[in-house]
Design a protein around this motif. Structure first.
Motif, PDB file in Angstrom:
ATOM      1  N   THR A   1      36.630  27.762  -4.663  1.00  0.00           N
ATOM      2  CA  THR A   1      36.266  28.452  -5.905  1.00  0.00           C
ATOM      3  C   THR A   1      35.301  27.595  -6.710  1.00  0.00           C
ATOM      4  O   THR A   1      34.306  28.096  -7.254  1.00  0.00           O
ATOM      5  N   ALA A   2      35.576  26.295  -6.762  1.00  0.00           N
ATOM      6  CA  ALA A   2      34.691  25.402  -7.527  1.00  0.00           C
ATOM      7  C   ALA A   2      33.281  25.443  -6.930  1.00  0.00           C
ATOM      8  O   ALA A   2      32.287  25.557  -7.668  1.00  0.00           O
ATOM      9  N   ILE A   3      33.181  25.396  -5.610  1.00  0.00           N
ATOM     10  CA  ILE A   3      31.858  25.416  -4.978  1.00  0.00           C
ATOM     11  C   ILE A   3      31.174  26.760  -5.230  1.00  0.00           C
ATOM     12  O   ILE A   3      29.988  26.822  -5.557  1.00  0.00           O
ATOM     13  N   ALA A   4      31.941  27.837  -5.113  1.00  0.00           N
ATOM     14  CA  ALA A   4      31.355  29.172  -5.326  1.00  0.00           C
ATOM     15  C   ALA A   4      30.827  29.323  -6.746  1.00  0.00           C
ATOM     16  O   ALA A   4      29.849  30.023  -6.988  1.00  0.00           O
ATOM     17  N   ARG A   5      31.463  28.641  -7.704  1.00  0.00           N
ATOM     18  CA  ARG A   5      30.997  28.730  -9.103  1.00  0.00           C
ATOM     19  C   ARG A   5      29.903  27.731  -9.399  1.00  0.00           C
ATOM     20  O   ARG A   5      29.447  27.613 -10.533  1.00  0.00           O
TER      21      ARG A   5
END
Ligand code: AMP
Ligand code: GLY
Length: 423
Positions: free
Chosen positions: A308-312
């Motif tokens: 999720t962190a990478i996607a954001r």
């Protein structure tokens, strides 16, 4: 929280299963999913090629994270489309996914940054390609540059065979994927697949695996998508993985970032362990199939957070999963006839109660027909055994693989027991 897994094979079942364990109370969708993913995710009847509909679904449902299983939607730019619409997605943009979708791009990039790989050249002109053959000793490897579903690599025992392969590829046998041909030196040694999660700057390794691509026991017969895999690989320590991170993953990621096409997602580095050190065979912009069916069950630590962190666009910061405990081994049950033509719709019997924490049955090519589980693909099921030793994981996998039944089931009883080598 809502997650969407794109794909419908064994890899995607393993991804959905891992995400469900990491997010017990969230909503998980799988598009299109399969009868196996239904136990952990709600199926959405949208094809992986239908990028617009996937984006519309993610927007309407306010999906917090979309994870892409297969390479084709990545090569077609699904991440670019989601980015344009501010929809969080885990995977590389189209230009970065060229690491897999163009072998010419990947090889030239490796040459530019000094990543060890087989000597090669790229051609569009058959005469020049045949001329280059004179500089090589057989065997030589001839590859269609583009995506060819694993079929575009031809290992040629003679220069004559290589000449024919070049002419077939440039003559259109693989369509657009064969617009360029890569001709390269044959590498001798054991193969290894190393997987990273990356935010474009940092790369964190998951457990390294070995797969068995050949159809028959003893690593003989035609290449397939993969007949089984295991991890960790005895003798492969964290130093080797660290060498691959430092000398392969990081220089490639830095170069892509410098070109303005930062790479985010899973990065799969396929290597041959040669006497001169590890050399890169290929990059894939996704997890392997069936390697995901052993890598993910062994991955401790929650993947939802870093993905999720990478996607954001927030980056991995200091995320590091605990080292895996134990071993996993997957045996693939394939339809008789695969990788050529095979029948579909044959009823499958899975003995009741066979699945457990240490025995997972991942669906690859299955469907429900007249209320009954039936075959629907070349690779039908992946049977993953988990154990304290590789032998124990293998015995558990084989016992279950033998007990699951469908007509003309083909499987290898020797996954993990032969040293796979390209020599
Ligand atoms: P690729 O799709 O490039 O990974 O190639 C598929 C398989 O072909 C690899 O997993 C290897 O077993 C084999 N292969 C590809 N390139 C080479 C090479 N240069 N030397 C030896 N084997 C190769
Ligand atoms: N099992 C090889 C791959 O996924 O490319």
């Amino acid at each position: 929280m809502k997650l969407l897994v794109v794909g419908g094979g064994g890899r995607e079942h393993a991804i959905a299963d891992k995400l469900r364990r990491d997010l017990p109370n969230g909503t998980i969708f799988a598009a299109p999913g399969n009868p196996g993913t239904e136990a952990v995710a709600a199926s959405v009847p949208v094809d992986t090629q239908n990028l617009e509909s996937l984006a519309t679904f993610a927007a309407d449902e306010r999906v917090d994270l979309t994870v892409i299983g297969p390479e084709v939607p990545l090569a077609d730019g699904i991440v670019d489309l989601f980015d344009d619409r501010d929809l969080p997605i885990f995977g590389p943009i189209r230009a970065a996914a060229q690491l897999e979708s163009s072998k010419a791009f990947a090889k030239e990039l490796m040459r530019d940054v000094g990543v060890p790989t087989a000597d090669f050249d790229v051609f569009t002109d058959p005469e020049l390609a045949v001329g280059y053959l004179q500089e090589l000793e057989p065997p030589v490897v001839v590859k269609a540059s583009g995506l060819a579903a694993g079929k575009g690599v031809i290992i040629c025992e003679s220069l004559e065979e290589a000449r024919r392969a070049i002419e077939e590829i440039l003559g259109g046998r693989f369509g657009e994927a064969g617009r360029d041909v890569v001709v390269e030196e044959f590498l001798r040694g054991d193969e290894l697949s190393v997987f990273f999660i990356t935010d474009g700057e940092r790369a964190v390794p998951l457990v390294a695996a070995r797969d068995h691509k050949r159809l028959q026991e003893g690593d003989r017969g035609p290449n397939t998508g993969g007949m089984g895999a295991f991890a960790p690989v005895p003798g492969i320590g964290s130093e080797l993985v660290e060498t691959v991170r430092r000398t392969v993953a990081i220089p490639v990621l830095e170069e892509l970032a410098a070109r303005g096409i930062p790479y985010r997602g899973f990065l799969y580095v396929g290597l041959v362990l040669t006497p001169d050190g590890p050399k890169v065979l290929e990059f894939n912009c996704r997890l392997g199939d069936p390697e995901a069916q052993v890598v993910l069950p062994l991955t401790r630590g929650n993947l939802v957070e870093p993905m999720t962190a990478i996607a954001r666009g927030e980056g991995l910061s200091d995320w590091q999963p605990p080292s895996p405990a134990g071993f996993a081994l997957v045996t693939v049950l394939a339809s008789g006839g695969y990788p050529e033509a095979y029948p579909r719709g044959l009823p499958i019997t899975v003995p009741e109660g066979i699945e457990s924490e240490r025995l997972r049955v991942y669906h690859a090519g299955t469907a429900i027909r007249d209320g009954q589980l039936a075959t629907a693909g070349g690779r039908v099921l992946g049977v993953t055994g988990i154990g304290d030793s590789l032998a124990e994981a293998g015995e558990r996998s084989r016992a279950a693989a033998g007990a699951i039944d469908f007509e003309n089931k083909h499987w290898r009883r020797d996954i993990g027991t032969v040293t796979h080598s390209s020599s």
